[in-house]
Design a protein around this motif. Sequence first.
Motif: not given
Length: 683
Positions: A318-323
């Motif tokens: 998983v790559k966590v979304d910055s927004a």
Amino acid sequence: MNALKQKMLAIGLMILMLCSLWPSAILAEDGPAFSLSVSNPNPAVGEEIEVEIKAEHMDGMSAFELNLLYDPQLWETSGQHGVQYSSALRGFNFNVNPELLSEGHLRAVHAKFSNTTPDHGTVILGKVKLTAKASGADTLTLSNIKMEQANIWTDYMPNFQSQVVISAGQTEVVQAPVATPAPGQYSQAQSVTLSTATPGAEIYYTINGNEPDPASTKYTGAITVSSSLTIKAIAIKNGEKSQVASFQYVIQGSGDGNGDGGGSDSGSESGNGNGNGNGNGTGNTNTGGTNNGTKPKPSTGSKLEVKATSDANGTAQVKVDSAELQGVIDQAGGNRVSIAVQSEAGTKKVGVDLPMEQIRYAKTKKVHWIGIENALATVTLDLNFLQQKSAATSSSVQLSVSQADLSTLPAEARERIGANTVVYDLELKLDGKDLSPFKGKEVAVEIPYTLKPGESPSKVVIYSVSGDGQLEVVKNAKYDPATGKVSFNPDHTGKYFAAHVNVAFSDMSEAEWAREAVEALAARHAVNGVGDGQFDPNGEVTRAQFITMLVNLFDLADASAASSLSDVQEGAWYYAQVAAAQKLGIIEGKENGAFGVNDNITRQDMAVMMYRAAKALGIELKPASTESRFADQASIAGYASEAVAAMQQAGIVNGIGEGVFAPQGSSTRAQAAAVLYRIFGIN
């Protein structure tokens, strides 16, 4: 005539022989007789009863120990209404073992401390107050009494019982808390007070979106609300709970409101999306250029939920979304945010990429911790630690937790670990570089463990597995039966697993009250026995032995430390621990420049060493009671008075009865283990 004389002589000899037996027979008949009486055998839930323990035919006792057994499920065992013991015997002090109360065992030890005339005849040994918390039947049992009379110890087994039946009574409806001022929108910070119409009820609350329960923050005074948040509160009395009350406060201008943020969709720097709202609407700005105008994924309180799909190897990345992460940070009501990774059944590895940009942003919002939850483990990271390790150009933190392949370990390690044990492999990197080592609580991990029948929660520990298959116990691990998880603070990345250590000593019946503490510390290799399967619980403790226990328990050893104390010899079994303690300021030595390695540890010095260790470890000693001024307060050394007060208020050390602390008194091995286990419990 001669025959008559011979007959009378024979009768006389028989009488003399019988007379020689009378004293012992009379002593047996006139020995102590014990009884148990209950003030009210039919109380209702919430009512208090008094149990009186009486002895008859007493003849100058100088010490005794009594044991009362009860069902802890039916009686309050802690807090204001917990088990209370008192005794009015003249010239005696007493000590109650608090760690046994929750197990349904009151053990009170009395010892004479003055030259008052010994008690004779009928005496009341002690009184116990119990408050009913649940309906049911209980058999109060005076199980055994040990008594010293004329320097002879005798173990009596009265096994005297009294039946008590607790009725449900009339259940009181606990009123939900109310808040003042009323929830709503305000232009400035508010001081919010909580109250309930139910007298005697206690209030617990949360501000992070979680439902409140008795483990939540206890309300003791006004809550300062300086940014928008929701307070959830519950009132509890005698185990009865009110409905949960929810109070939402919106502080305009705090940047946490519910507006659209007033930001621009163009991505220009003039619109930061914060305005008078939380910036979670269409006004969010993408600092990398054009804003996509979409809303971040909804979160529960301060938790972001993300879904992960596993590949053919059972790996979910998983790559966590910055927004999305920024949205959760903006909504955080406390100093922690969480990311819950939902993966498919059968997932064997979960990897999470966190953007460093948002970790830096979280610090500006006073968020100190970020937790990553998944089906394998929960890992909590200290943001100060991550920021210290990173550079201005660092881009992401990579965390992964996986089930290790045991076939890669040496055969000896596999045999010791067991084929059915799950070993977890922890990786933590910054832009691909390992972040080990860790200190203190910079990284916290929780992994599941199913307690088997007969296993003790206090003896569940964590082992780390080195690259060559060596096992090392992680002493700070603690098992929570309520969650079924073991929490620990690793000092490096690598492989870890949970296990139960079946350690026991054959002589702990001499100090049954300390069994859990001794065995729990032994399971962590913090204390050792004396050989032949024995612990010698009533043996005395030297200064070198106590500081060794303390340093070992909290892993304070430092290979670079050296001692300057005159009687601390390099190469001695205690040298490394004494040197580490001296380096940390836990010990300073005596006026003559020696440590006193073979001197018995005094009660006040034991308090001082633990107090300084707590400071070195950053342990917060929260007062569990108000400070008590001991009758022998003047005898406590000046250097020890602050430590004794802090340890007493925190419930770590207590007096020995009659308001006496006995600062120069010595400690047994069992007592030393008990106080160390208490401070271990709050670390």
